[in-house]
Design a protein around this motif. Structure first.
Motif, short mmCIF file in Angstrom:
data_model
loop_
_atom_site.label_atom_id
_atom_site.label_comp_id
_atom_site.label_asym_id
_atom_site.label_seq_id
_atom_site.Cartn_x
_atom_site.Cartn_y
_atom_site.Cartn_z
N ILE A 52 149.99 22.23 -29.74
CA ILE A 52 149.32 21.86 -30.98
C ILE A 52 148.07 21.07 -30.65
O ILE A 52 148.16 20.00 -30.04
N CYS A 53 146.93 21.60 -31.04
CA CYS A 53 145.68 20.90 -30.77
C CYS A 53 145.45 19.83 -31.83
O CYS A 53 145.46 20.12 -33.02
N GLU A 54 145.24 18.61 -31.37
CA GLU A 54 145.08 17.50 -32.31
C GLU A 54 143.69 17.48 -32.94
O GLU A 54 143.45 16.76 -33.89
N LEU A 92 144.67 18.59 -26.53
CA LEU A 92 143.44 19.29 -26.88
C LEU A 92 143.46 20.67 -26.25
O LEU A 92 143.75 20.82 -25.06
N GLY A 121 145.90 25.00 -19.27
CA GLY A 121 144.55 24.65 -19.67
C GLY A 121 144.49 23.68 -20.82
O GLY A 121 143.50 23.59 -21.52
N MET A 122 145.57 22.96 -20.98
CA MET A 122 145.63 22.06 -22.10
C MET A 122 145.50 20.62 -21.63
O MET A 122 146.14 20.24 -20.66
N GLU A 123 144.69 19.87 -22.31
CA GLU A 123 144.66 18.45 -22.02
C GLU A 123 145.73 17.81 -22.88
O GLU A 123 145.51 17.52 -24.04
N TYR A 124 146.87 17.63 -22.27
CA TYR A 124 148.02 17.24 -23.06
C TYR A 124 148.11 15.73 -23.22
O TYR A 124 147.85 14.98 -22.29
N LYS A 125 148.45 15.29 -24.40
CA LYS A 125 148.56 13.85 -24.64
C LYS A 125 149.99 13.39 -24.79
O LYS A 125 150.36 12.32 -24.36
#
Lengths: 127, 127
Positions: A82-84, A122, B109-113
């Motif tokens: 899930i892209c914030e 993201l 490829g996700m900038e994960y938070k």
DNA sequence: TACATAATGTTATTTTATAACAATAAACTT
DNA sequence: AAGTTTATTGTTATAAAATAACATTATGTA
């Protein structure tokens, strides 16, 4: 292969056509022209579609998406990114994750039936 | 180490003492004797406590638990097992899962938070 | 002290979901 | 086909979860 009832089909179609997760009341307002008038009609269809594995609920958003994974008849292992920023939700169908997690659950002494995983961050476009 | 405000402390205490996840309105009815009268007061405290990593939200249940993992100051990786019979919720703090999943997110490829994982099944006692 | 920022108190409302019950339709049985 | 059961639908009302908006008070800090 189960066939859908009238209301189930109407609700599924609108979710399936959507490029983003839909909320129950958004669905409702979009299907009122087709004769579905009240929340319980939508929620009942949603419940059945989830049972069948045709759609999934994104718990963190109270929204529903069509299953992207054609082989997933009953959804016992779901994962989403899930892209914030842009709110894009993508279903991740990764058998490695699935194996890893079901393995873990068994080791932990749990008779696991299903899991749901939601990644937040993201996406490629937004980062 | 951040100190809690009055309302945050009251809300945290009741969650922390509870053996099961608490819903916002259950919390509210339990803290009214302490002067917290309205939903926004509870929800604001909950939001801050989540930010601090002191509590987590179980999305599938709309309920809140205290963080079991003393080292988790900011909750960016949460995992829970949820028994469908007795409703018991246990926080899983497993660094292997954490590494595996954050690794996966990066590869995708996700900038994960952060992520949230919820396992459903039967616990040891219930199976 | 004076100013800015964060937390609180309060009322009303929005959003999400379900209870309860009557009416139809579909599937099964003899 | 007639009768019986089961699933689905329609409908009204309400419960449960969360937030908007704005006034007030407390806290930190220049």
């Amino acid at each position: 292969m189960q066939t859908l009832t009238r209301n189930q089909q109407i609700v599924f179609d609108i979710i399936n056509k959507s490029s983003e997760p839909l909320k129950a009341y958004t669905i409702l307002s979009n299907v009122q022209k087709k004769g579905i008038k009240a929340p319980p009609q939508v929620y009942r269809a949603l419940d059945k579609l989830i049972e069948m594995g045709k759609i999934h609920k994104i718990e963190s958003k109270n929204a529903f998406v069509a299953c992207q994974n054609s082989s997933c008849n009953v959804s016992k292992a779901t994962a989403f990114s899930i892209c914030e920023s842009c709110e894009e939700v993508t279903e991740i169908s990764n058998s490695k994750i699935s194996k890893y997690l079901s393995n873990f659950a068994e080791k932990a002494g749990m008779e696991y039936k299903r899991y749901n995983l939601e990644f937040f961050g993201l996406c490629k476009k937004c980062k």
